[in-house]
Write a protein that holds these residues in place. Structure first.
Motif, PDB file in Angstrom:
ATOM      1  N   GLU A   1      -3.039   1.746  -3.164  1.00  0.00           N
ATOM      2  CA  GLU A   1      -4.719   1.045  -2.735  1.00  0.00           C
ATOM      3  C   GLU A   1      -4.894   0.359  -4.170  1.00  0.00           C
ATOM      4  OE1 GLU A   1      -9.136  -0.281  -1.308  1.00  0.00           O
ATOM      5  OE2 GLU A   1      -8.463   1.975  -1.060  1.00  0.00           O
ATOM      6  N   SER A   2      -4.351   0.878  -5.464  1.00  0.00           N
ATOM      7  CA  SER A   2      -4.741   0.695  -6.622  1.00  0.00           C
ATOM      8  C   SER A   2      -3.898  -0.761  -7.363  1.00  0.00           C
ATOM      9  CB  SER A   2      -4.845   1.718  -7.590  1.00  0.00           C
ATOM     10  OG  SER A   2      -3.592   2.322  -7.236  1.00  0.00           O
TER      11      SER A   2
ATOM     12  N   ARG B   1      -5.291  -3.519  -5.096  1.00  0.00           N
ATOM     13  CA  ARG B   1      -6.184  -4.261  -5.933  1.00  0.00           C
ATOM     14  C   ARG B   1      -5.899  -4.479  -7.305  1.00  0.00           C
ATOM     15  NH1 ARG B   1      -8.522  -5.222  -1.489  1.00  0.00           N
ATOM     16  NH2 ARG B   1      -8.554  -3.043  -0.284  1.00  0.00           N
TER      17      ARG B   1
ATOM     18  N   PHE C   1       1.000  -1.383   0.478  1.00  0.00           N
ATOM     19  CA  PHE C   1      -0.009   0.171   0.065  1.00  0.00           C
ATOM     20  C   PHE C   1       1.178   1.177   0.335  1.00  0.00           C
ATOM     21  CE2 PHE C   1      -4.025  -2.224   1.065  1.00  0.00           C
ATOM     22  CZ  PHE C   1      -4.561  -1.894   0.221  1.00  0.00           C
TER      23      PHE C   1
ATOM     24  N   LEU D   1      -5.558   0.018   5.622  1.00  0.00           N
ATOM     25  CA  LEU D   1      -6.860   0.950   5.142  1.00  0.00           C
ATOM     26  C   LEU D   1      -7.874   1.623   6.341  1.00  0.00           C
ATOM     27  CD1 LEU D   1      -9.103  -1.042   2.675  1.00  0.00           C
ATOM     28  CD2 LEU D   1      -8.087   0.988   2.089  1.00  0.00           C
TER      29      LEU D   1
END
Length: 179
Positions: free
Chosen positions: A54-55, A58, A49, A121
């Motif tokens: 985050e992208s 993911r 992260f 998160l």
């Protein structure tokens, strides 16, 4: 039982713990998508992260789930809490087998993960507010992806496991893991 069993749900819902117990009980391999990402990258999730955002995480998650969906042997798969954000992931997970939503309230989440500092998160000053926001964003997607759900508020992992096994037994018409 045919196909895999996939556990989805918010952070702290027990996906990893229940997944290990369920896999042992059913004599199936246990797979944790987050652990696979860590294994493939060689760094922990907070580091991913920090470096990729985050992208980036993911995207790695999407590739892992796509790869897992091509395997023919059944498994018990515990996903990360946000795996359901991607429509392709939701599709793959439902195609792999039975998707079980381990559902817990925000209050239960707070009780379970209040002191966990390894969740990127949740690096926020108001943990309750952050968890509520995540629940609002994800609960509809959990329901969309799941074949059924188990509410785990106030339950121990062995109690959740028994509910899952009972459901699987009813669906199959015989006791899971017994031949």
């Amino acid at each position: 039982m045919t196909g895999s069993i996939i556990l989805i749900g918010p952070m702290g819902s027990g996906k990893s713990t229940i997944g290990r117990l369920l896999a042992a009980r059913l004599r199936l391999p246990y797979v944790d998508s987050d652990a696979l990402i860590v294994h493939h990258t060689g760094v922990d999730i907070p580091t991913i992260f920090e470096i990729e955002g985050e992208s980036g995480f993911r995207e790695r998650e999407r590739k892992i789930i796509a790869d897992l969906s091509t395997r023919s042997e059944p498994m018990v798969l515990a996903t990360g809490g946000g795996a359901i954000l991607d429509p392709a992931n939701r599709h793959h997970l439902r195609q792999m087998g039975q998707v079980i939503h381990l559902d817990i309230s925000v209050d239960e989440q707070l009780r379970r993960i209040r002191h966990d500092r390894n969740r990127p998160l949740l690096q926020n000053t108001d943990l309750g507010c952050r968890l509520k926001t995540l629940a609002e964003q994800r609960n509809t997607l959990y329901r969309e992806a799941a074949h059924w759900r188990v509410v785990g508020d106030g339950l121990r992992s062995d109690q959740v496991l028994r509910r899952i096994l009972r459901h699987l037994q009813q669906r199959a018409g015989h006791a899971p893991g017994r031949r």
